[in-house]
Structure formats: structure tokens, C-alpha cells
Design a protein around this motif. Structure first.
Motif, short mmCIF file in Angstrom:
data_model
loop_
_atom_site.label_atom_id
_atom_site.label_comp_id
_atom_site.label_asym_id
_atom_site.label_seq_id
_atom_site.Cartn_x
_atom_site.Cartn_y
_atom_site.Cartn_z
N GLY A 163 0.27 -0.77 -13.52
CA GLY A 163 1.44 -0.04 -13.91
C GLY A 163 1.27 -0.01 -15.25
O GLY A 163 1.82 0.89 -15.84
N GLU A 164 1.75 -1.18 -16.24
CA GLU A 164 1.82 -1.31 -17.44
C GLU A 164 0.78 -1.13 -18.21
O GLU A 164 0.87 -0.42 -19.20
N VAL A 165 -0.55 -2.03 -17.51
CA VAL A 165 -1.46 -1.60 -18.35
C VAL A 165 -1.56 -0.74 -17.87
O VAL A 165 -2.57 0.15 -19.80
N SER A 166 -1.75 1.11 -17.40
CA SER A 166 -2.03 2.19 -17.41
C SER A 166 -1.39 2.75 -18.89
O SER A 166 -1.42 3.53 -18.97
N ARG A 167 0.22 2.91 -18.62
CA ARG A 167 1.03 3.27 -19.20
C ARG A 167 1.12 2.39 -21.07
O ARG A 167 0.70 2.85 -21.85
N ARG A 168 0.99 1.41 -21.32
CA ARG A 168 0.57 0.50 -22.88
C ARG A 168 -0.74 0.89 -23.23
O ARG A 168 -1.69 1.41 -24.41
N SER A 169 -2.02 1.05 -21.59
CA SER A 169 -3.43 1.99 -22.76
C SER A 169 -4.02 3.67 -22.58
O SER A 169 -4.30 4.47 -23.64
N GLY A 170 -2.76 3.89 -21.59
CA GLY A 170 -2.84 5.57 -21.33
C GLY A 170 -4.10 5.86 -20.64
O GLY A 170 -4.87 7.20 -20.19
N VAL A 171 -3.89 5.04 -19.98
CA VAL A 171 -5.55 4.65 -18.48
C VAL A 171 -5.36 5.44 -17.85
O VAL A 171 -4.23 4.42 -16.91
N ALA A 172 -6.01 5.62 -15.99
CA ALA A 172 -5.52 5.99 -15.61
C ALA A 172 -5.24 5.33 -13.99
O ALA A 172 -6.13 3.63 -14.48
N LEU A 173 -4.10 5.01 -13.15
CA LEU A 173 -4.83 3.42 -12.58
C LEU A 173 -6.06 3.53 -11.71
O LEU A 173 -6.19 2.62 -11.48
N SER A 174 -6.01 5.08 -11.48
CA SER A 174 -7.16 5.30 -10.32
C SER A 174 -8.75 4.77 -11.56
O SER A 174 -9.54 3.98 -10.57
N ALA A 175 -8.63 4.66 -12.65
CA ALA A 175 -9.43 4.31 -13.14
C ALA A 175 -9.27 2.61 -13.65
O ALA A 175 -10.91 2.04 -14.19
N LEU A 176 -8.46 1.84 -13.68
CA LEU A 176 -8.42 0.42 -13.92
C LEU A 176 -8.43 0.42 -12.39
O LEU A 176 -9.72 -1.36 -12.53
#
Length: 67
Positions: free
Chosen positions: A8-21
Motif C-alpha cells: 500500500g505504501e509503495v502504491s501510494r508513493r508511486s501512484g501505481v495500482a496494487l494490481s500492477a505491483l
């Protein structure tokens, strides 16, 4: 050493969706370690990698729009 980041932190900071990660991880483009709870934890290098890929994608989109 920096603390590991949640997905969630990576998603929020990067603007990349959880599904993409999760997709990137499935394809072995990024890696995580699992906490005792089973949750993914990412190093800061993953955040940098995602940022670079996001920048490259935006550059490609802009290049195509001017072509």
C-alpha cells in the motif's frame, strides 16, 4: 537501513495500482519479502524501479502524442 514498505505504501508513493505491483512481482520484475503475517514488504529499490518505469511510460506516451 530503511524500513521495508508495505504494498500500500509503495502504491501510494508511486501512484501505481496494487494490481500492477502484484503483476510486476509475478513477472519477477520486482521482489518482496514476506512478513510473518504473509504480507508483502518491499525495499526502497522497488519504489525507485517503479518510479523509473512510470517515468519511461509517460515519456513514451508523450512521444507518441507528438508523432
Amino acid at each position: 537501513m530503511y524500513p521495508l514498505l508495505t504494498i500500500g505504501e509503495v502504491s501510494r508513493r508511486s501512484g501505481v495500482a496494487l494490481s500492477a505491483l502484484r503483476y510486476y512481482e509475478e513477472r519477477d520484475l520486482i521482489s518482496s519479502v514476506r512478513a510473518e503475517s504473509g504480507h508483502r514488504r518491499y525495499g526502497r529499490a522497488v519504489l525507485r524501479w517503479v518510479g523509473v518505469k512510470t517515468s519511461q511510460r509517460r515519456h513514451d506516451e508523450l512521444s507518441r502524442s507528438y508523432a
